[in-house]
Design a protein around this motif. Structure first.
Motif, PDB file in Angstrom:
ATOM      1  N   ASN A   1      -7.097  -4.583  -6.925  1.00 24.94           N
ATOM      2  CA  ASN A   1      -7.399  -3.640  -5.841  1.00 24.94           C
ATOM      3  C   ASN A   1      -7.234  -4.286  -4.469  1.00 24.94           C
ATOM      4  O   ASN A   1      -6.763  -3.641  -3.519  1.00 24.94           O
ATOM      5  N   LEU A   2      -7.602  -5.554  -4.378  1.00 24.70           N
ATOM      6  CA  LEU A   2      -7.394  -6.280  -3.126  1.00 24.70           C
ATOM      7  C   LEU A   2      -5.909  -6.396  -2.819  1.00 24.70           C
ATOM      8  O   LEU A   2      -5.484  -6.256  -1.672  1.00 24.70           O
ATOM      9  N   GLY A   3      -5.103  -6.639  -3.864  1.00 22.33           N
ATOM     10  CA  GLY A   3      -3.655  -6.705  -3.676  1.00 22.33           C
ATOM     11  C   GLY A   3      -3.103  -5.412  -3.101  1.00 22.33           C
ATOM     12  O   GLY A   3      -2.241  -5.429  -2.214  1.00 22.33           O
ATOM     13  N   LEU A   4      -3.613  -4.275  -3.589  1.00 16.44           N
ATOM     14  CA  LEU A   4      -3.155  -2.977  -3.072  1.00 16.44           C
ATOM     15  C   LEU A   4      -3.566  -2.801  -1.615  1.00 16.44           C
ATOM     16  O   LEU A   4      -2.788  -2.279  -0.798  1.00 16.44           O
ATOM     17  N   ALA A   5      -4.779  -3.223  -1.275  1.00 19.02           N
ATOM     18  CA  ALA A   5      -5.232  -3.140   0.120  1.00 19.02           C
ATOM     19  C   ALA A   5      -4.341  -3.992   1.025  1.00 19.02           C
ATOM     20  O   ALA A   5      -3.953  -3.567   2.127  1.00 19.02           O
ATOM     21  N   PHE A   6      -4.008  -5.195   0.566  1.00 20.60           N
ATOM     22  CA  PHE A   6      -3.106  -6.057   1.336  1.00 20.60           C
ATOM     23  C   PHE A   6      -1.721  -5.414   1.476  1.00 20.60           C
ATOM     24  O   PHE A   6      -1.135  -5.399   2.562  1.00 20.60           O
ATOM     25  N   TYR A   7      -1.207  -4.898   0.359  1.00 21.04           N
ATOM     26  CA  TYR A   7       0.159  -4.344   0.356  1.00 21.04           C
ATOM     27  C   TYR A   7       0.295  -3.199   1.364  1.00 21.04           C
ATOM     28  O   TYR A   7       1.284  -3.109   2.077  1.00 21.04           O
ATOM     29  N   ASN A   8      -0.712  -2.356   1.418  1.00 17.10           N
ATOM     30  CA  ASN A   8      -0.653  -1.220   2.325  1.00 17.10           C
ATOM     31  C   ASN A   8      -0.834  -1.607   3.791  1.00 17.10           C
ATOM     32  O   ASN A   8      -0.637  -0.779   4.679  1.00 17.10           O
ATOM     33  N   GLN A   9      -1.205  -2.853   4.024  1.00 12.40           N
ATOM     34  CA  GLN A   9      -1.260  -3.376   5.395  1.00 12.40           C
ATOM     35  C   GLN A   9      -0.061  -4.281   5.693  1.00 12.40           C
ATOM     36  O   GLN A   9      -0.035  -4.961   6.704  1.00 12.40           O
ATOM     37  N   LYS A  10       0.923  -4.271   4.783  1.00 12.30           N
ATOM     38  CA  LYS A  10       2.133  -5.100   4.919  1.00 12.30           C
ATOM     39  C   LYS A  10       1.816  -6.593   4.881  1.00 12.30           C
ATOM     40  O   LYS A  10       2.598  -7.410   5.386  1.00 12.30           O
ATOM     41  N   LYS A  11       0.692  -6.956   4.294  1.00 12.67           N
ATOM     42  CA  LYS A  11       0.358  -8.374   4.115  1.00 12.67           C
ATOM     43  C   LYS A  11       0.908  -8.801   2.753  1.00 12.67           C
ATOM     44  O   LYS A  11       0.177  -8.949   1.770  1.00 12.67           O
ATOM     45  N   LEU A  12       2.225  -9.005   2.712  1.00  9.87           N
ATOM     46  CA  LEU A  12       2.903  -9.140   1.423  1.00  9.87           C
ATOM     47  C   LEU A  12       2.553 -10.444   0.705  1.00  9.87           C
ATOM     48  O   LEU A  12       2.373 -10.458  -0.513  1.00  9.87           O
ATOM     49  N   LEU A  13       2.501 -11.546   1.430  1.00  9.69           N
ATOM     50  CA  LEU A  13       2.179 -12.825   0.782  1.00  9.69           C
ATOM     51  C   LEU A  13       0.759 -12.810   0.220  1.00  9.69           C
ATOM     52  O   LEU A  13       0.511 -13.313  -0.883  1.00  9.69           O
ATOM     53  N   GLU A  14      -0.169 -12.219   0.995  1.00 17.63           N
ATOM     54  CA  GLU A  14      -1.547 -12.115   0.497  1.00 17.63           C
ATOM     55  C   GLU A  14      -1.606 -11.197  -0.718  1.00 17.63           C
ATOM     56  O   GLU A  14      -2.345 -11.464  -1.675  1.00 17.63           O
ATOM     57  N   ALA A  15      -0.820 -10.106  -0.680  1.00 19.00           N
ATOM     58  CA  ALA A  15      -0.790  -9.186  -1.830  1.00 19.00           C
ATOM     59  C   ALA A  15      -0.252  -9.889  -3.067  1.00 19.00           C
ATOM     60  O   ALA A  15      -0.795  -9.736  -4.170  1.00 19.00           O
ATOM     61  N   LYS A  16       0.820 -10.666  -2.895  1.00 18.11           N
ATOM     62  CA  LYS A  16       1.393 -11.399  -4.029  1.00 18.11           C
ATOM     63  C   LYS A  16       0.361 -12.350  -4.627  1.00 18.11           C
ATOM     64  O   LYS A  16       0.194 -12.430  -5.855  1.00 18.11           O
ATOM     65  N   ASP A  17      -0.362 -13.051  -3.765  1.00 16.54           N
ATOM     66  CA  ASP A  17      -1.374 -13.996  -4.242  1.00 16.54           C
ATOM     67  C   ASP A  17      -2.469 -13.270  -5.024  1.00 16.54           C
ATOM     68  O   ASP A  17      -2.913 -13.735  -6.082  1.00 16.54           O
ATOM     69  N   ALA A  18      -2.920 -12.121  -4.509  1.00 17.89           N
ATOM     70  CA  ALA A  18      -3.975 -11.358  -5.187  1.00 17.89           C
ATOM     71  C   ALA A  18      -3.498 -10.842  -6.545  1.00 17.89           C
ATOM     72  O   ALA A  18      -4.220 -10.936  -7.549  1.00 17.89           O
ATOM     73  N   TYR A  19      -2.263 -10.305  -6.603  1.00 18.71           N
ATOM     74  CA  TYR A  19      -1.736  -9.815  -7.884  1.00 18.71           C
ATOM     75  C   TYR A  19      -1.525 -10.973  -8.866  1.00 18.71           C
ATOM     76  O   TYR A  19      -1.775 -10.826 -10.068  1.00 18.71           O
ATOM     77  N   ASP A  20      -1.051 -12.106  -8.361  1.00 15.19           N
ATOM     78  CA  ASP A  20      -0.898 -13.284  -9.236  1.00 15.19           C
ATOM     79  C   ASP A  20      -2.226 -13.636  -9.900  1.00 15.19           C
ATOM     80  O   ASP A  20      -2.286 -13.903 -11.104  1.00 15.19           O
ATOM     81  N   LYS A  21      -3.293 -13.644  -9.098  1.00 17.07           N
ATOM     82  CA  LYS A  21      -4.612 -14.012  -9.640  1.00 17.07           C
ATOM     83  C   LYS A  21      -5.092 -12.979 -10.654  1.00 17.07           C
ATOM     84  O   LYS A  21      -5.685 -13.332 -11.681  1.00 17.07           O
ATOM     85  N   SER A  22      -4.845 -11.703 -10.381  1.00 15.31           N
ATOM     86  CA  SER A  22      -5.292 -10.670 -11.324  1.00 15.31           C
ATOM     87  C   SER A  22      -4.561 -10.812 -12.654  1.00 15.31           C
ATOM     88  O   SER A  22      -5.149 -10.611 -13.724  1.00 15.31           O
ATOM     89  N   ILE A  23      -3.279 -11.192 -12.598  1.00 16.54           N
ATOM     90  CA  ILE A  23      -2.477 -11.334 -13.825  1.00 16.54           C
ATOM     91  C   ILE A  23      -2.863 -12.604 -14.583  1.00 16.54           C
ATOM     92  O   ILE A  23      -2.877 -12.620 -15.822  1.00 16.54           O
TER      93      ILE A  23
END
Length: 273
Positions: A140-162
């Motif tokens: 969910n944090l990754g989605l929040a980052f993605y929608n703010q165009k914080k792509l590197l932070e989103a990638k990091d959050a999705y990596d951790k979730s996976i």
């Protein structure tokens, strides 16, 4: 006369006693103030702070009945898509217990659904501090980052979730999309390929992966993906046309059958390890 002399002696003795007492008391005060202050190690202070917080929660005497009833009302509003009342009521839950995980999570989801992504980010960051091994909060944090165009932070959050749970295809699809936007083609291919392994019936994904493989000139893998797709959908003209285009780019005759072309660049682009 004798009594007068005795009286004078007693007064003198008392005077000396009180003078010495005041001097000794003053010295004790000086010794107290002269003591060096004791500094606690930071790690110890952090542990003490955590312990105080835990003890504070216990001393709070939480009204669990009221908390549960309020949460149930909020959850009903949420199920009815009445996000305005749901938000207000979840906030009420959090005033009763700021560390209520479900109330925090639902409030974060409301912020996502109503496009308040910076607020959602703050909520899910808080949840991760409360429960750092829950993959849902990172996703969910990754989605929040993605929608703010914080792509590197989103990638990091999705990596951790996976890392915490690699069995959810949607998380891998989200990671693949973020990597695509970052133009990280090979990590995107890897993420999409793992998602396809979990859901082989996602036929649209064959075309997405094939397109990325063509981008990195991995023509042999691209042909393999299209051939696999054609095994399931042998009459798909779009797939047949893509296969012909791949063969032309790979320098293989498009007249050869789908199983017969020479696969080029053998051993290159180990994308799926």
């Amino acid at each position: 006369m004798i009594w007068f002399l005795i009286f004078i002696c007693l007064v003198s003795l008392l005077s000396i006693f009180f003078k010495n007492y005041r001097k000794d008391l003053s010295n004790k005060k000086l010794r107290v103030f002269a003591n060096k202050p004791v500094f606690e190690p930071i790690s110890k202070l952090i542990n003490q702070g955590q312990q105080r917080r835990e003890e504070g929660i216990k001393r709070r005497n939480l009204d669990y009945k009221r908390i549960n009833n309020t949460f149930d009302r909020a959850d009903l509003f949420y199920a009815q898509d009445n996000f305005k009342e749901a938000e207000k009521t979840f906030v009420e839950v959090l005033t009763l217990n700021p560390e209520h995980l479900d109330a925090n999570n639902k409030l974060g989801l409301i912020y996502l659904k109503t496009d308040r992504f910076s607020k959602a980010e703050a909520v899910f960051k808080q949840l991760i501090t409360l429960e750092p091994r829950n993959p849902v909060y990172y996703s969910n944090l990754g989605l929040a980052f993605y929608n703010q165009k914080k792509l590197l932070e989103a990638k990091d959050a999705y990596d951790k979730s996976i890392i915490l749970d690699a069995k959810k295809p949607n998380r891998l699809l989200s990671l693949g999309k973020v990597c695509e936007d970052l133009k990280y083609w090979k990590p995107a291919i890897n993420a999409y390929s793992k998602a396809l392994e979990l859901n082989p019936k996602n036929f649209d994904l064959y075309f997405v992966i094939t397109d990325l493989l063509i981008r990195v000139k991995a023509f042999d893998e691209a042909m393999a993906f299209i051939n696999t797709y054609l095994d399931h959908n042998p009459y798909d003209e779009k797939a047949k046309d893509i296969l012909r285009q791949i063969k032309i780019q790979a320098g293989t005759s498009p007249l050869l059958g789908s199983k017969d072309g020479n696969l080029l660049q053998k051993g290159q682009n180990q994308l799926f390890e």
